[in-house]
Design a protein around this motif. Structure first.
Motif, mmCIF file in Angstrom:
data_model
loop_
_atom_site.group_PDB
_atom_site.id
_atom_site.type_symbol
_atom_site.label_atom_id
_atom_site.label_comp_id
_atom_site.label_asym_id
_atom_site.label_seq_id
_atom_site.Cartn_x
_atom_site.Cartn_y
_atom_site.Cartn_z
ATOM 1 N N THR A 8 0.850 -1.370 -0.173
ATOM 2 C CA THR A 8 -0.029 0.058 0.095
ATOM 3 C C THR A 8 1.048 1.229 0.053
ATOM 4 O O THR A 8 0.590 2.249 -0.742
ATOM 5 N N LEU A 9 1.912 1.181 0.905
ATOM 6 C CA LEU A 9 2.646 2.430 0.652
ATOM 7 C C LEU A 9 3.546 2.543 -0.400
ATOM 8 O O LEU A 9 3.428 3.489 -1.091
ATOM 9 N N ALA A 10 4.043 1.411 -0.960
ATOM 10 C CA ALA A 10 4.737 1.287 -2.363
ATOM 11 C C ALA A 10 3.691 2.126 -3.444
ATOM 12 O O ALA A 10 4.276 3.061 -4.154
ATOM 13 N N ALA A 11 2.425 1.801 -3.311
ATOM 14 C CA ALA A 11 1.497 2.183 -4.360
ATOM 15 C C ALA A 11 1.513 3.851 -4.135
ATOM 16 O O ALA A 11 1.221 4.581 -5.013
ATOM 17 N N GLN A 12 1.285 4.146 -3.010
ATOM 18 C CA GLN A 12 1.357 5.592 -2.554
ATOM 19 C C GLN A 12 2.660 6.398 -3.138
ATOM 20 O O GLN A 12 2.283 7.664 -3.627
ATOM 21 N N VAL A 13 3.749 5.960 -2.822
ATOM 22 C CA VAL A 13 4.840 6.600 -3.090
ATOM 23 C C VAL A 13 4.957 6.709 -4.924
ATOM 24 O O VAL A 13 5.132 7.727 -5.337
ATOM 25 N N ILE A 14 4.492 5.400 -5.570
ATOM 26 C CA ILE A 14 4.464 5.552 -7.094
ATOM 27 C C ILE A 14 3.386 6.805 -7.397
ATOM 28 O O ILE A 14 4.081 7.465 -8.368
ATOM 29 N N HIS A 15 2.323 6.772 -7.109
ATOM 30 C CA HIS A 15 1.286 7.884 -7.200
ATOM 31 C C HIS A 15 2.120 9.241 -7.155
ATOM 32 O O HIS A 15 1.778 10.208 -7.747
ATOM 33 N N ALA A 16 2.543 9.544 -5.889
ATOM 34 C CA ALA A 16 2.991 10.701 -5.420
ATOM 35 C C ALA A 16 3.976 11.066 -6.448
ATOM 36 O O ALA A 16 4.098 12.478 -6.694
ATOM 37 N N THR A 17 5.224 10.239 -6.720
ATOM 38 C CA THR A 17 6.252 10.709 -7.599
ATOM 39 C C THR A 17 5.556 11.075 -9.000
ATOM 40 O O THR A 17 6.010 12.013 -9.519
ATOM 41 N N ALA A 18 4.888 10.186 -9.366
ATOM 42 C CA ALA A 18 4.342 10.462 -10.826
ATOM 43 C C ALA A 18 3.827 11.671 -11.048
ATOM 44 O O ALA A 18 3.910 12.272 -11.758
ATOM 45 N N ARG A 19 2.568 12.040 -9.936
ATOM 46 C CA ARG A 19 1.785 13.195 -10.146
ATOM 47 C C ARG A 19 2.862 14.336 -9.705
ATOM 48 O O ARG A 19 2.748 15.417 -10.470
ATOM 49 N N GLY A 20 3.721 14.211 -8.744
ATOM 50 C CA GLY A 20 4.668 15.195 -8.676
ATOM 51 C C GLY A 20 5.448 15.741 -9.900
ATOM 52 O O GLY A 20 5.568 17.026 -10.136
ATOM 53 N N ALA A 21 5.864 14.610 -10.504
ATOM 54 C CA ALA A 21 6.803 14.817 -11.725
ATOM 55 C C ALA A 21 6.075 15.672 -12.802
ATOM 56 O O ALA A 21 6.515 16.565 -13.326
ATOM 57 N N VAL A 22 4.722 15.050 -13.055
ATOM 58 C CA VAL A 22 3.872 15.713 -13.862
ATOM 59 C C VAL A 22 3.716 17.249 -13.745
ATOM 60 O O VAL A 22 4.089 18.282 -14.420
ATOM 61 N N LEU A 23 3.314 17.615 -12.582
ATOM 62 C CA LEU A 23 2.962 18.680 -11.931
ATOM 63 C C LEU A 23 4.111 19.638 -11.945
ATOM 64 O O LEU A 23 4.071 20.926 -12.285
ATOM 65 N N THR A 24 5.245 19.312 -11.400
ATOM 66 C CA THR A 24 6.593 20.000 -11.454
ATOM 67 C C THR A 24 7.121 20.411 -12.855
ATOM 68 O O THR A 24 7.317 21.569 -13.100
ATOM 69 N N TRP A 25 6.930 19.582 -13.669
ATOM 70 C CA TRP A 25 7.397 19.506 -15.067
ATOM 71 C C TRP A 25 6.793 20.461 -15.690
ATOM 72 O O TRP A 25 7.050 21.588 -16.324
ATOM 73 N N LEU A 26 5.384 20.693 -15.815
ATOM 74 C CA LEU A 26 4.212 21.502 -16.321
ATOM 75 C C LEU A 26 4.397 22.830 -15.643
ATOM 76 O O LEU A 26 4.197 23.853 -16.250
ATOM 77 N N SER A 27 4.788 23.010 -14.496
ATOM 78 C CA SER A 27 5.248 24.405 -13.852
ATOM 79 C C SER A 27 6.322 25.026 -14.256
ATOM 80 O O SER A 27 6.409 26.181 -13.915
ATOM 81 N N LEU A 28 7.235 24.431 -14.711
ATOM 82 C CA LEU A 28 8.707 25.072 -15.153
ATOM 83 C C LEU A 28 8.494 25.589 -16.723
ATOM 84 O O LEU A 28 7.835 25.179 -17.634
ATOM 85 N N PRO A 29 8.957 26.537 -16.955
ATOM 86 C CA PRO A 29 9.285 27.430 -18.210
ATOM 87 C C PRO A 29 9.869 26.330 -18.929
ATOM 88 O O PRO A 29 10.846 25.440 -18.624
ATOM 89 N N GLU A 30 9.678 26.190 -20.367
ATOM 90 C CA GLU A 30 10.135 25.209 -21.245
ATOM 91 C C GLU A 30 11.525 25.134 -21.418
ATOM 92 O O GLU A 30 12.139 24.038 -21.445
ATOM 93 N N ASN A 31 12.106 26.303 -21.300
ATOM 94 C CA ASN A 31 13.635 26.252 -21.277
ATOM 95 C C ASN A 31 14.318 25.777 -19.864
ATOM 96 O O ASN A 31 15.395 25.685 -19.845
ATOM 97 N N GLY A 32 13.575 25.270 -19.064
ATOM 98 C CA GLY A 32 14.203 25.058 -17.586
ATOM 99 C C GLY A 32 13.614 23.546 -17.573
ATOM 100 O O GLY A 32 13.718 23.037 -16.401
ATOM 101 N N ARG A 33 13.032 22.948 -18.397
ATOM 102 C CA ARG A 33 12.843 21.558 -18.354
ATOM 103 C C ARG A 33 13.837 20.649 -18.702
ATOM 104 O O ARG A 33 14.102 20.384 -19.784
ATOM 105 N N ASP A 34 14.293 19.804 -17.510
ATOM 106 C CA ASP A 34 15.724 19.174 -17.889
ATOM 107 C C ASP A 34 15.136 17.521 -17.619
ATOM 108 O O ASP A 34 14.561 17.311 -16.776
#
Length: 232
Positions: free
Chosen positions: A142-168
């Protein structure tokens, strides 16, 4: 209106809503704007979906169903950790390709009652059970599933919040590998000292066992749960 034509109209409205979301964002989604986009009168939206929240629920369900169709399920992958990576990458790629829809699907209010969401969760839990059965899961499923969801959602939202020239792209790789390191072992846990890894592996294999009664399985799972989490 026949059931078939009603379903076709519902789909047209959902697709119109997704197009509007992609072009103009969530604030642009009003019943009047969606009706105009779909070539209908506003009362039709209320007849089909009840209200705007009902429409957004239908949009989210459509998104979960679309994402579910894109998933490849290997019941016996040669490398379950690589299978985990591939599943995480697929989720992030879907979010980056459909940012507005992803937000409707995964940002509050949570839509965990969606049938397609539950089916997707079962695929994820299957991946985690295979890891646990091989002694490769470091934490509770259960914890593993929560970590997977948190990191995937965080990755998407963080990437989208960055300017295009700052997306590494290294950001996404680093987040994925942090997730893998947090929930898995490089070597099977059953080869290491201590009972927790062995308990997780045995617990994951319980559903396939035929020698125990259902009552015995429940009791054994309770014991294994306590052993598997004693140091967490």
């Amino acid at each position: 209106m026949t059931p078939r034509s009603t379903e076709e109209t519902r789909l047209r409205v959902i697709e119109a809503t997704i197009d509007l979301l992609a072009r103009e964002g969530r604030d642009a989604v009003t019943t009047r704007a969606v009706a105009a986009e779909a070539g209908l009168q506003p009362p039709a939206i209320y007849r089909l979906f009840g209200d705007k929240d009902g429409l957004l629920d239908a949009v989210a369900e459509h998104g979960f169903t679309t994402f579910l169709r894109s998933k490849h399920v290997d019941p016996d992958p040669p490398d379950p950790i690589e299978d985990l990576r591939a599943g995480w990458d697929l989720a992030v790629e879907f979010g980056l390709a459909n940012p507005a829809l992803f937000t409707i699907m995964y940002v509050a209010p949570a839509r965990t009652e969606s049938a397609a969401f539950k089916a997707g969760m079962e695929i994820l839990m299957g991946r985690l059970r295979r890891l646990a059965a091989r002694g490769l899961l470091r934490v509770d499923e259960t914890l593993a599933a929560q970590v997977i969801h948190a990191t995937a959602r965080g990755a998407v939202l963080t990437w989208l919040s960055l300017p295009e020239n700052g997306r590494d792209p290294a950001l996404l790789t680093t987040l994925r590998e942090s997730m893998v390191s947090a929930i898995t072992n490089e070597r099977p846990a059953v080869q290491e000292p201590g009972p927790a890894g062995a308990a997780r592996a045995l617990r994951a294999a319980l559903p396939d066992q035929k020698v125990l009664s259902e009552g015995e399985k429940v009791l054994l799972k309770e014991w294994l749960d306590r052993i598997a989490t004693e140091n967490e």
